[in-house]
Design a protein around this motif. Structure first.
Motif, short mmCIF file in Angstrom:
data_model
loop_
_atom_site.label_atom_id
_atom_site.label_comp_id
_atom_site.label_asym_id
_atom_site.label_seq_id
_atom_site.Cartn_x
_atom_site.Cartn_y
_atom_site.Cartn_z
N PHE A 94 0.81 -1.22 0.00
CA PHE A 94 0.00 0.00 0.00
C PHE A 94 0.84 1.28 0.00
O PHE A 94 0.28 2.37 0.18
CB PHE A 94 -0.93 0.00 1.21
CG PHE A 94 -2.09 -0.95 1.10
CD1 PHE A 94 -3.16 -0.67 0.26
CD2 PHE A 94 -2.11 -2.14 1.82
CE1 PHE A 94 -4.23 -1.56 0.16
CE2 PHE A 94 -3.17 -3.02 1.73
CZ PHE A 94 -4.24 -2.73 0.88
N LYS A 95 2.13 1.17 -0.18
CA LYS A 95 2.99 2.35 -0.09
C LYS A 95 2.57 3.48 -1.03
O LYS A 95 2.52 4.65 -0.62
CB LYS A 95 4.45 1.96 -0.34
CG LYS A 95 5.42 3.12 -0.13
CD LYS A 95 6.86 2.67 -0.31
CE LYS A 95 7.82 3.85 -0.11
NZ LYS A 95 9.23 3.43 -0.28
N PRO A 96 2.26 3.21 -2.32
CA PRO A 96 1.83 4.32 -3.19
C PRO A 96 0.59 5.04 -2.66
O PRO A 96 0.50 6.27 -2.74
CB PRO A 96 1.55 3.63 -4.53
CG PRO A 96 2.37 2.38 -4.48
CD PRO A 96 2.34 1.94 -3.05
N LEU A 97 -0.35 4.30 -2.13
CA LEU A 97 -1.57 4.91 -1.59
C LEU A 97 -1.27 5.69 -0.33
O LEU A 97 -1.79 6.80 -0.15
CB LEU A 97 -2.62 3.83 -1.30
CG LEU A 97 -3.91 4.34 -0.64
CD1 LEU A 97 -4.67 5.27 -1.59
CD2 LEU A 97 -4.80 3.17 -0.21
N LEU A 98 -0.45 5.14 0.56
CA LEU A 98 -0.13 5.84 1.80
C LEU A 98 0.55 7.17 1.51
O LEU A 98 0.22 8.19 2.13
CB LEU A 98 0.77 4.97 2.68
CG LEU A 98 1.22 5.60 4.00
CD1 LEU A 98 0.02 5.98 4.86
CD2 LEU A 98 2.14 4.65 4.76
N ASN A 99 1.48 7.17 0.56
CA ASN A 99 2.15 8.43 0.20
C ASN A 99 1.13 9.46 -0.29
O ASN A 99 1.20 10.64 0.06
CB ASN A 99 3.21 8.17 -0.87
CG ASN A 99 4.39 7.38 -0.34
OD1 ASN A 99 4.62 7.32 0.87
ND2 ASN A 99 5.13 6.74 -1.23
N TRP A 100 0.19 9.01 -1.11
CA TRP A 100 -0.82 9.93 -1.64
C TRP A 100 -1.72 10.43 -0.51
O TRP A 100 -2.05 11.63 -0.46
CB TRP A 100 -1.66 9.22 -2.71
CG TRP A 100 -2.63 10.14 -3.37
CD1 TRP A 100 -2.42 10.93 -4.46
CD2 TRP A 100 -3.98 10.41 -2.94
NE1 TRP A 100 -3.54 11.67 -4.75
CE2 TRP A 100 -4.51 11.38 -3.83
CE3 TRP A 100 -4.76 9.94 -1.90
CZ2 TRP A 100 -5.82 11.85 -3.71
CZ3 TRP A 100 -6.05 10.42 -1.78
CH2 TRP A 100 -6.57 11.35 -2.67
N LEU A 101 -2.14 9.54 0.40
CA LEU A 101 -3.02 9.93 1.50
C LEU A 101 -2.35 10.96 2.41
O LEU A 101 -2.99 11.94 2.82
CB LEU A 101 -3.41 8.70 2.32
CG LEU A 101 -4.49 7.78 1.74
CD1 LEU A 101 -4.61 6.52 2.58
CD2 LEU A 101 -5.83 8.50 1.66
N VAL A 102 -1.10 10.73 2.74
CA VAL A 102 -0.39 11.66 3.62
C VAL A 102 -0.31 13.03 2.97
O VAL A 102 -0.59 14.06 3.62
CB VAL A 102 1.02 11.13 3.94
CG1 VAL A 102 1.85 12.20 4.65
CG2 VAL A 102 0.93 9.88 4.82
N THR A 103 0.03 13.07 1.69
CA THR A 103 0.12 14.35 0.98
C THR A 103 -1.23 15.06 0.95
O THR A 103 -1.34 16.26 1.21
CB THR A 103 0.62 14.12 -0.46
OG1 THR A 103 1.89 13.48 -0.42
CG2 THR A 103 0.73 15.44 -1.21
N GLU A 104 -2.29 14.32 0.64
CA GLU A 104 -3.63 14.90 0.55
C GLU A 104 -4.12 15.39 1.91
O GLU A 104 -4.72 16.46 2.02
CB GLU A 104 -4.60 13.87 -0.03
CG GLU A 104 -6.03 14.36 -0.19
CD GLU A 104 -6.19 15.46 -1.22
OE1 GLU A 104 -7.26 16.10 -1.26
OE2 GLU A 104 -5.23 15.68 -2.00
#
Length: 768
Positions: free
Chosen positions: A609-619
């Motif tokens: 889930f790393k790509p999603l986690l990075n996106w969630l944190v940024t958002e």
């Protein structure tokens, strides 16, 4: 034949122990097969006759376990050399509920049957309309409705129909469970359940895994909460608070199919009553709606990171291709065969229940896989609907069947997963490949050839709403029961502590006030059926660890979420080697054989889930989101807690209620006293005026004689009438002030004892 009596020396003899175990093996196959047949007949056709037969066979099985288990405890295992014999005898010593005295065992079995049957047969009824079962009708309402009132009706109705019926029964269930555990040598039933994992540090290891996964869940929760806030508005969602549990089951907006039975039920209601409800459902795809907010997949359309690139509707494609339930099972069979694993025997296709019967019988629809202990009869029970969710569920259940097939030649004692979590992880790890874009494309269930980076984030969001949203729920289910079993949670606060845990770990709260008359945990199958749940938390982590190992064996290169092990004989051989072991080896050895590691690790899941986690944190940083739900608590009606405050005194709820009514009665007494006093004052004042006039007339007639006005009495003191009247008016004023204060205090106390939380608006719980 096995002798019924043993000499003292026999219990030191390893050869005698092997003979004993062989006798157990031969008899167990018969006894357990008969019990499984009776259980199957009951859950697929719930009748009194089938229930009595199941209870009878369960008693026979328990007596069999008791006979062999008590004798297994007599063997001096420490003196034996063969590790297999030692492990078999050790496992045989745990006889679970069979340790109970016969009368209590019979009572316990009836309680277990009652709780599971209550769940299976429960329905929620519309006013003067049809009654809807959980599957598929209430799930369809939870999945398709966009109206929070209708969601609330289904959510609360299900808990009223199931949980409230089990409230008292569950207390006795806990008592008998703990007694059985103590007779097996454990402090309580929670300890007995944990013993299945053969770890002295299980609780600490679970907490560490949860802490490692928490950042992923908190970021998902904050992002989803913002999306729900946009859709439902601030009157229902607080951006710093928990999420109402009933708002996480709505289906994607663009999915269309036939109108469900729930809509038809609404249409059949009288117009007068229907006008008070939301309009009938538009015809959406009836994906299963989650009644317990453990999966959030049905709100994907509200939270999609890149809404201009929505995922394809796989359910719609399946139906357009005229898939049937049996085809879904055949598709799963093909996948396992492509790995070089064992085919299912003919008995599976003949005896399994793959669809809901149409003959109107009552049955339990909860999906499950069955081993009948004769090495050839394995079945799945499932009320299949043609949806992608049910397709993945079938792959999961077929994983159980494959496990049964692989270890079928082992001793009955070892016919189980390496630990309970392994049993769940095997099917789930296959679904990670099945739901990959590569595999769906190859099977003709998606048409887009490639996913760009934005589409991949959307794809991972869809999986996270199922897998990541499930993390805290899977953890707290058994935390709750362990605390109940060890007495940390007392019976008078079952429901309150259930919601305290759901708030703490999930950030969810009930949409309506709950009381101790409710028993919301019982509205979940695994609690009403007494099925331990921590296996699902561990399997959630373990499946990604196994997926990473199998992908490596298959030669996969690239991101983990793109891996599909379909047709990989290398991955299949690696999986087969560990499935054949059953529970014959300690699970760390089994895990090491496939992954090279001896501990369950969350690293593979975080990598996936790393790509999603990075996106969630940024958002979330961009939106200024608050992670968590600071300073909030779930509402629970205080009149059902242990004590309530009344005039600064801690009293029982009934005492406080009695005091309120006494105070209100005193207020009315004071009002009547004040009213009578006012009448008395009015009379005195009229008499005083008459006396004044009489005195004045007399003085005029006889100016030489001085007359003293007659005295009157006030509180036993003689004084002039005017002074008495003046003081009585003052007393009347004081009485009125005290009366108003008393009434105000009574109203305030009633309000305090029935107050609503500041974040919960009236629209959440009122149908007006």
């Amino acid at each position: 034949m096995m002798p019924t009596l043993f000499s003292t020396d026999d219990f030191y003899n390893e050869t005698v122990a092997k003979t004993f175990l062989q006798f157990y093996e031969n008899t167990t196959r018969v006894v357990w097969n008969q019990f499984m047949e009776a259980s199957w007949n009951y859950v697929t056709n719930i009748t009194k006759k089938n229930r009595e037969e199941m209870l009878h066979k369960d008693m026979e099985r328990s007596q069999h376990m008791l006979f062999f288990g008590t004798r297994a405890r007599l063997f001096k295992i420490a003196r034996f050399q063969d590790p297999v014999v030692k492990r078999m005898l050790s496992k045989l010593q745990n006889i679970d509920k069979a340790a109970l005295p016969k009368d209590e065992l019979r009572e316990y079995n009836k309680i277990l049957a009652y709780m599971e049957t209550t769940y299976s047969m429960a329905q929620v009824c519309l006013n003067e309309g049809p009654c809807l079962p959980l599957e598929p009708d209430l799930e369809e309402v939870m999945a398709t409705s966009r109206d929070q009132k209708e969601l609330l009706w289904a959510w609360q109705g299900w808990r009223d129909a199931v949980g409230r019926q089990l409230r008292i029964t569950f207390e006795r269930y806990v008592q008998l469970s703990n007694k059985a555990a103590k007779l097996n040598g454990y402090v309580d039933m929670g300890a007995l359940w944990r013993s299945k994992y053969e770890s002295d540090t299980l609780e600490q290891d679970l907490e560490q895994l949860y802490q490692e996964l928490q950042p992923l869940y908190l970021n998902l929760h904050a992002y989803v909460r913002r999306a729900l806030h946009r859709h439902y508005g601030p009157e229902f969602i607080d951006l710093r608070g928990p999420i109402p549990a009933h708002l996480l089951g709505k289906a994607p907006a663009g999915l269309v199919t036939e109108v469900g039975r729930a809509e038809e039920a609404l249409k059949q209601m009288p117009r007068k009553e229907r006008d008070g409800l939301p309009p009938p459902l538009s015809p959406p795809t009836p994906l299963p709606g989650n009644m317990w907010a453990q999966s959030w997949v049905n709100i994907l359309d509200l939270v999609l990171p890149f809404p201009k690139k929505p995922p394809e509707d796989i359910t719609k494609i399946m139906r357009g291709q005229h898939w049937k339930p049996k085809k879904m099972f055949i598709e799963a069979e093909k996948f396992y065969a492509s790995l070089g694993l064992l085919p299912t025997p003919p008995e599976f296709w003949k005896n399994s229940m793959m669809e809901r019967p149409t003959d109107g019988r009552e049955l339990e629809c909860h999906a499950s896989a069955w081993d009948f202990y004769n090495s050839k009869d394995f079945r799945i029970k499932k009320c299949t609907e043609v949806t992608i969710e049910d397709l993945l569920s079938i792959f999961h259940q077929m994983g159980h069947i494959q496990y049964f097939l692989q270890y079928r030649n082992l001793s009955v004692i070892f016919r189980a997963g390496a630990n309970p979590a392994f049993e769940e992880a095997v099917g789930s790890v296959i679904t990670l490949s099945v739901f990959s874009h590569k595999h769906l494309l190859n099977r003709g269930l998606v048409s887009h050839q490639h996913q760009d980076s934005e589409e991949e984030v959307n794809f991972l969001m869809g999986i996270a709403l199922d897998k990541i949203a499930f993390i805290p729920f899977a953890y707290l289910m058994d935390l709750f029961r362990w605390k109940v079993f060890d007495g940390t949670i007392q019976k008078d606060v079952y429901n309150q502590e259930w919601w305290n845990l759901r708030l703490k770990y999930q950030g969810l709260c009930p949409p309506v006030p709950r009381t101790e008359e409710d028993f919301d945990p019982g509205a979940k199958f695994h609690i009403s059926a007494s099925v331990p749940y921590i296996r699902y938390f561990l399997s959630l982590v373990l499946q990604f660890q196994l997926h990473e190992a199998l992908c490596k064996a298959s030669g996969h290169m690239g991101p983990l979420h793109r891996c599909d092990i379909y047709n990989s004989k290398m991955a299949g051989k690696l999986l087969e080697d560990v499935l054949k072991l059953g529970s014959s080896k300690p699970w760390p050895e089994v895990l090491e054989k496939i992954t090279g590691q001896t501990e369950v690790s969350a690293k593979a899941l975080m990598t996936y889930f790393k790509p999603l986690l990075n996106w969630l944190v940024t958002e979330n940083v961009r939106q200024g989101e608050i992670l968590g739900w600071p300073d909030f608590s779930c509402y629970f009606e205080e009149k059902y807690t242990d004590k309530v405050t009344f005039l600064s005194l801690e009293l029982d709820p009934n005492q406080a209620n009695f005091g309120q009514w006494v105070l209100l009665a005193l207020s009315f007494v004071m009002f009547l006293v004040a009213l009578l006093l006012a009448c008395r004052l009015h009379s005195l004042e009229k008499r005083s005026l008459a006396q004044d006039t009489s005195i004045q007339d007399t003085n005029l007639q006889d100016t030489n004689t001085l007359k003293t006005p007659p005295n009157t009495y006030f509180l036993g003191i003689a004084m002039e009438p005017r002074q008495a009247v003046k003081r009585q008016w003052i007393l009347l004023g004081l009485c009125l002030i005290l009366m108003l204060c008393s009434i105000s205090l009574t109203i305030w106390i009633f309000t305090q004892h029935n107050r609503k939380p500041p974040w919960m608006k009236a629209e959440w719980w009122s149908w007006d």
